[in-house]
Design a protein around this motif. Structure first.
Motif, PDB file in Angstrom:
ATOM      1  N   TYR A   1      -1.149 -15.559 -50.790  1.00 49.24           N
ATOM      2  CA  TYR A   1      -0.681 -16.922 -51.031  1.00 49.24           C
ATOM      3  C   TYR A   1      -0.928 -17.279 -52.494  1.00 49.24           C
ATOM      4  O   TYR A   1      -1.900 -16.838 -53.102  1.00 49.24           O
TER       5      TYR A   1
ATOM      6  N   PRO B   1      -0.901 -24.271 -50.594  1.00 44.28           N
ATOM      7  CA  PRO B   1      -0.618 -22.844 -50.802  1.00 44.28           C
ATOM      8  C   PRO B   1       0.820 -22.515 -50.406  1.00 44.28           C
ATOM      9  O   PRO B   1       1.423 -23.202 -49.588  1.00 44.28           O
TER      10      PRO B   1
ATOM     11  N   LEU C   1       3.221 -19.095 -49.218  1.00 40.08           N
ATOM     12  CA  LEU C   1       3.211 -17.694 -48.797  1.00 40.08           C
ATOM     13  C   LEU C   1       4.040 -16.850 -49.757  1.00 40.08           C
ATOM     14  O   LEU C   1       5.192 -17.163 -50.047  1.00 40.08           O
TER      15      LEU C   1
ATOM     16  N   ALA D   1       8.002 -12.813 -48.992  1.00 41.16           N
ATOM     17  CA  ALA D   1       8.560 -13.926 -48.228  1.00 41.16           C
ATOM     18  C   ALA D   1       9.887 -14.342 -48.856  1.00 41.16           C
ATOM     19  O   ALA D   1      10.187 -14.017 -50.008  1.00 41.16           O
TER      20      ALA D   1
END
Lengths: 121, 107
Positions: B36, B44, B46, B55
């Motif tokens: 993160y 945060p 990802l 991601a």
């Protein structure tokens, strides 16, 4: 759009209680596990508690066991954290996070903006 | 409880440089590791899951590797927006645990 909005933070005296809420929208709330993560001022992230999508299993970190309870209301698409017997060391920003909503099971891929809890006499 | 240890705590680097951040788990976690990014005043975000999968929307300059107990996050060419704190997190066991973070500073 997918969104988590926390509320309920504030200033509270040691030993008192507070309930945090996290309103979910833009996704099927009942299909995903949810979590609370906190961050003390100037410190790192600490996972606090998690609850399965069906609500049957709950987990929390040792430091809050017996004091904090995670729950969810499917009719309101809302996650809660009931915090009892608060301690000074519980002072932190509390984030709500959803797991696997956008990406992959078990990862925290959506986060709220956080709500500040200050425990002080 | 699985303890996640990140190194270094702080890294001073210049834009355009390549950087590698490390994360070690106290026991094997397969590839059940996420990274993160957190910027000041923000939640945060990802970056990486499954140790190496970016991601959605994460630039290709971010890459992750590792399995078992040793993991790395590499940023191939630092951009100004990459200066932030990076956390690893294991999701193999309960409780979920984060590393203490690595802060990337501008040199």
């Amino acid at each position: 759009q997918v969104q988590l909005v926390e509320s309920g933070g504030g200033v509270v005296q040691p030993g008192r209680s507070l309930r945090l809420s996290c309103a979910a929208s833009g996704f099927t709330f009942s299909s995903y596990g949810m979590h609370w993560v906190r961050q003390a001022p100037g410190k790192g992230l600490e996972w606090v508690a998690g609850i399965w999508s069906d609500g049957r299993n709950k987990y929390n970190v040792d430091s809050v066991r017996g004091r904090f309870t995670i729950s969810r209301d499917y009719s309101k698409n809302t996650l809660y954290l009931q915090m009892n017997n608060l301690r000074v060391e519980d002072t932190a920003v509390y984030y709500c996070a959803g797991e696997g909503v956008l990406e992959w099971p078990n990862v925290f891929d959506i986060w709220g903006q956080g709500t500040m809890v200050t425990v002080s006499s | 409880e699985i303890v996640m240890t990140q190194s270094p705590a702080t890294l001073s680097v210049s834009p355009g440089e390549r950087v590698t951040l490390s994360c070690r788990a106290s026991q094997k976690i397969s590839s059940n590791l996420a990274w993160y990014q957190q910027k000041p005043g923000q939640a945060p975000r990802l970056l990486i899951y499954g140790a190496s999968t970016r991601a959605t929307g994460i630039p290709a300059r971010f890459s992750g590797s590792g399995s078992g107990t040793e993991f790395t996050l590499t940023i191939s060419s630092l951009q100004s927006e990459d200066f932030a704190v990076y956390y690893c997190q294991q999701y193999n066991n309960w409780p979920r645990t984060f590393g203490q973070g690595t802060k990337l500073e501008i040199k």
